[in-house]
Motif scaffolding. Sequence first.
Motif, PDB file in Angstrom:
ATOM      1  N   SER A 372       0.784  -1.208   0.052  1.00  0.00           N
ATOM      2  CA  SER A 372      -0.064   0.042  -0.056  1.00  0.00           C
ATOM      3  C   SER A 372       0.858   1.172   0.046  1.00  0.00           C
ATOM      4  N   ILE A 373       0.673   2.147  -0.953  1.00  0.00           N
ATOM      5  CA  ILE A 373       1.457   3.378  -1.083  1.00  0.00           C
ATOM      6  C   ILE A 373       0.487   4.596  -1.074  1.00  0.00           C
ATOM      7  N   GLY A 374       0.835   5.344  -0.063  1.00  0.00           N
ATOM      8  CA  GLY A 374       0.127   6.924   0.127  1.00  0.00           C
ATOM      9  C   GLY A 374      -0.036   7.585  -1.375  1.00  0.00           C
ATOM     10  N   ASN A 375      -0.849   8.379  -1.564  1.00  0.00           N
ATOM     11  CA  ASN A 375      -0.769   9.112  -2.833  1.00  0.00           C
ATOM     12  C   ASN A 375      -0.356  10.545  -2.689  1.00  0.00           C
ATOM     13  N   GLY A 376       0.457  10.679  -1.468  1.00  0.00           N
ATOM     14  CA  GLY A 376       1.097  12.157  -1.265  1.00  0.00           C
ATOM     15  C   GLY A 376       2.319  12.372  -2.264  1.00  0.00           C
ATOM     16  N   THR A 377       3.239  13.282  -1.606  1.00  0.00           N
ATOM     17  CA  THR A 377       4.495  13.673  -2.348  1.00  0.00           C
ATOM     18  C   THR A 377       5.122  12.350  -2.482  1.00  0.00           C
ATOM     19  N   ALA A 378       5.896  12.256  -3.838  1.00  0.00           N
ATOM     20  CA  ALA A 378       6.726  11.099  -4.505  1.00  0.00           C
ATOM     21  C   ALA A 378       5.943   9.859  -4.474  1.00  0.00           C
ATOM     22  N   SER A 379       4.566   9.793  -4.509  1.00  0.00           N
ATOM     23  CA  SER A 379       3.855   8.852  -4.845  1.00  0.00           C
ATOM     24  C   SER A 379       3.990   7.864  -5.976  1.00  0.00           C
ATOM     25  N   ARG A 380       4.032   8.824  -7.193  1.00  0.00           N
ATOM     26  CA  ARG A 380       4.321   8.194  -8.477  1.00  0.00           C
ATOM     27  C   ARG A 380       5.777   7.528  -8.690  1.00  0.00           C
ATOM     28  N   GLU A 381       6.590   8.324  -7.868  1.00  0.00           N
ATOM     29  CA  GLU A 381       8.070   7.628  -8.151  1.00  0.00           C
ATOM     30  C   GLU A 381       8.207   6.456  -7.283  1.00  0.00           C
ATOM     31  N   THR A 382       7.602   6.278  -6.149  1.00  0.00           N
ATOM     32  CA  THR A 382       7.624   5.283  -5.018  1.00  0.00           C
ATOM     33  C   THR A 382       6.958   4.202  -5.888  1.00  0.00           C
ATOM     34  N   GLU A 383       5.721   4.236  -6.424  1.00  0.00           N
ATOM     35  CA  GLU A 383       4.900   3.303  -7.324  1.00  0.00           C
ATOM     36  C   GLU A 383       5.922   2.466  -8.451  1.00  0.00           C
ATOM     37  N   GLU A 402      -4.468   9.201   0.957  1.00  0.00           N
ATOM     38  CA  GLU A 402      -3.974   8.963   2.397  1.00  0.00           C
ATOM     39  C   GLU A 402      -4.498  10.451   3.180  1.00  0.00           C
ATOM     40  N   ALA A 403      -5.518  10.796   2.636  1.00  0.00           N
ATOM     41  CA  ALA A 403      -5.901  12.458   3.228  1.00  0.00           C
ATOM     42  C   ALA A 403      -6.547  12.011   4.495  1.00  0.00           C
ATOM     43  N   GLY A 404      -6.075  12.715   5.385  1.00  0.00           N
ATOM     44  CA  GLY A 404      -6.583  12.627   6.886  1.00  0.00           C
ATOM     45  C   GLY A 404      -5.576  11.731   7.762  1.00  0.00           C
ATOM     46  N   ALA A 405      -4.513  10.900   7.119  1.00  0.00           N
ATOM     47  CA  ALA A 405      -3.735  10.182   7.898  1.00  0.00           C
ATOM     48  C   ALA A 405      -2.689  10.821   8.814  1.00  0.00           C
ATOM     49  N   SER A 406      -2.638  12.182   8.506  1.00  0.00           N
ATOM     50  CA  SER A 406      -1.781  12.951   9.403  1.00  0.00           C
ATOM     51  C   SER A 406      -2.280  13.304  10.611  1.00  0.00           C
ATOM     52  N   VAL A 407      -3.740  13.469  10.223  1.00  0.00           N
ATOM     53  CA  VAL A 407      -4.719  13.906  11.515  1.00  0.00           C
ATOM     54  C   VAL A 407      -4.729  12.851  12.475  1.00  0.00           C
ATOM     55  N   TYR A 408      -4.979  11.630  11.903  1.00  0.00           N
ATOM     56  CA  TYR A 408      -4.706  10.348  12.667  1.00  0.00           C
ATOM     57  C   TYR A 408      -3.665  10.150  13.313  1.00  0.00           C
ATOM     58  N   SER A 409      -2.374  10.306  12.555  1.00  0.00           N
ATOM     59  CA  SER A 409      -1.195  10.149  13.432  1.00  0.00           C
ATOM     60  C   SER A 409      -0.917  11.068  14.552  1.00  0.00           C
ATOM     61  N   ALA A 410      -1.583  12.102  14.527  1.00  0.00           N
ATOM     62  CA  ALA A 410      -1.224  13.051  15.749  1.00  0.00           C
ATOM     63  C   ALA A 410      -2.359  13.119  16.855  1.00  0.00           C
ATOM     64  N   SER A 411      -3.481  12.103  16.681  1.00  0.00           N
ATOM     65  CA  SER A 411      -4.734  12.032  17.301  1.00  0.00           C
ATOM     66  C   SER A 411      -4.246  11.428  18.814  1.00  0.00           C
ATOM     67  N   LYS A 412      -5.427  11.560  19.787  1.00  0.00           N
ATOM     68  CA  LYS A 412      -5.073  10.550  20.966  1.00  0.00           C
ATOM     69  C   LYS A 412      -5.115   9.362  20.577  1.00  0.00           C
ATOM     70  N   VAL A 413      -6.160   8.820  19.759  1.00  0.00           N
ATOM     71  CA  VAL A 413      -6.350   7.473  19.512  1.00  0.00           C
ATOM     72  C   VAL A 413      -5.208   7.021  19.049  1.00  0.00           C
ATOM     73  N   ALA A 414      -4.252   7.608  18.075  1.00  0.00           N
ATOM     74  CA  ALA A 414      -3.242   6.770  17.543  1.00  0.00           C
ATOM     75  C   ALA A 414      -2.009   6.696  18.599  1.00  0.00           C
ATOM     76  N   ARG A 415      -1.930   7.915  19.551  1.00  0.00           N
ATOM     77  CA  ARG A 415      -0.998   7.832  20.671  1.00  0.00           C
ATOM     78  C   ARG A 415      -1.256   6.534  21.493  1.00  0.00           C
TER      79      ARG A 415
END
Length: 706
Positions: A372-383, A402-415
């Motif tokens: 699974s590859i996120g579709n952000g910066t450097a996605s096409r090159e990584t793919e 990957e929209a919202g993945a950064s929000v999850y990563s900083a959330s209380k749930v993720a911590r």
Amino acid sequence: MTPLNFVAARLNLPHKELEKTIGLLSEGATIPFIARYRKEVTGNLDEVEIDNIDKLLKTYHELEKRKATILKAIEEQNALSDSLKKQIENASDLVQLEDLYLPYKKKRKTKADAARELGLEPLAKILMAQNSGKAEEAAARFVKGEVKNTYEALEGAKNIIAEWINENQVVRHKLRQLYARTAEITSKVVKSKEKTTEAQKFSQYFDWSESVKKIPSHRFLAIHRAQEEGLVRIKVDVDKQKAHQIISEIILKRNGYSSVISEAIEDAYKRLLKPSFSTEFLNEAKLKADEEAITVFASNLEQLLMAPPLGSKRILALDPGFKSGCKLVCLDENGKLLHNTNIYPHPPQNKSAEAVQTIKSLTEKYKIGAISIGNGTASRETEQLVKSISFEKDVPVFVVNEAGASVYSASKVAREEFPDDDITVRGAVSIGRRLSDPLAELVKIDPKAIGVGQYQHEVDQGKLKEKLDTVVMLCVNRIGVNINTASKELLSYVSGVGPTIASNIIDYRNKNSGIGNRKELLKIPRLGPKVFEQSAGFLRIKTGDNVLDATGVHPESYDIVKKMAQTNNLKISELAGNKEVLQKLQLSAYVSAEAGLPTLKDIVKELEKPGLDPRSEISQFEFDPSVKTFQDLREGMKLPGLVNNITNFGCFVDIGIKESGLIHISKLANAYVSDVNSVVKLNQEVMVTIISLDEERKRIQLSLID
């Protein structure tokens, strides 16, 4: 007015089924439970119809609460007549109710109040009677004390008359009809802001006019945002002469004092009625725009949550990047983190060979089933890098939103879930889990952060949250939840459960090495008979000894299935999945007071494919390998893409670069399109044509029409 009468007047549904559905909702039954397991009671109403009933019930109770407040307030003024009380009790909406309350509403001291204190109300009554006579002569009797002359007396009386006109029920009703038919919304630029960069984004609204009843929600919300940012001023108005004519026909008797009354009419409209109706219709337009935008957002969210899952496979997930490298994680079949590291295949490090070796060795070591590859910066090159690797066996590669993945990563749930790992690890884990089960991962994120809305920050946030929570709940229960693997967030959305019981479920399964059957649910603290009734059918036990526990068959119907099996000399486990026997069942033989044909058909459907996930199967998708940046685009190019957002005016399409392209609603089909969702769905694969490019603003116009 009863709740039944209120709802029935607004929905074309049979009274008997409507009354029973209202009863179930009033007893605390959830929408998913009623729609799934009480079809005979409701007359087979679906989730949307039951949700509409639920919303109308809430509106009814809010209206009744407001009536009680108003009746108490007027009674305290000793002004509540039997006639007024009856009118208030029979009011069917808030607008009508507030009009009735207007004369009694406590407000700041008005010009009319000041005139009354000067003793000018009797003069206002004489003038309003409109008998023959001269206004100055009538006013002369009231020139005393602080009233210095007839001019002041008449001005005070006109202020009182203007207030009476403003509070006149017939006047307000007729004017409201005029506004509903003909009101225009206009916007003018604030001159001091006209040249600013912020204002230029709204330049088309610098001098704009449009019918209030026809303005699309997205356009109103854009204008509203511009006003909130102080860039434009907006107002709602109608033809002044028509408004004056309506008021005059109601108020003027043509006998006497007509010039004074006409002046009071003009003052009432300009100073009181016009501002009131302008505010009212702006608020109504905002409410309507909010509802439409929330509906669009909810539809997008539902499609996103119901996206196909990969299922229980080991996943290697990559959160791509250039300078900071790509965060790599390996997850087991249940999404548990097995390993994490960083690779640096792109500039400036350019350690591609080392990265390839790392990916290859980890894929073999952890028996990875998909990447699974996120579709952000450097996605096409990584793919491109991953797809160049020769694995020992075929490993499918997916690019996920990957929209919202950064929000999850900083959330209380993720911590709480990953207390010893940093946000980059958590973000990569989210990217991997979105591939295995989008719904299970996305419920952990505030829906507004997922990026599929339309002006979601401009709409009523309370209503938005309520609607989106309902959508998530319906999706979760439509699919069902594996009680032994689901997160607290996912369990919280199960019918009847909520956060507290969800935590209790997790504590119980951890202490007892899992939950073996649905009967065991009753041992969980606070999960009593009522919660069991509401939730049991949606909580699935995949590895239990009863095959029915893994299906959507409710425990209250287990005896029916047992009877079906015994009739055919089979065990329940032998009946489940036996399509040939199930299709020959004479369902009428199993009809009872508790279970009619709709329920029996649902049971058979579940038994034919026990535990089947209702979502479609996932498929791989490839963007055009020659397109990686905006500079690679040319007008006329045909490209594969994925629909990643839907609005009222069109849809946005991911074509494999940072910027998404827009297909305007007029370019979706050769025929007229009124609803974008009737042509495209979220995550749909499409072949688009580039019709225009704006490199400066990075805007891409696309078309589905050949």
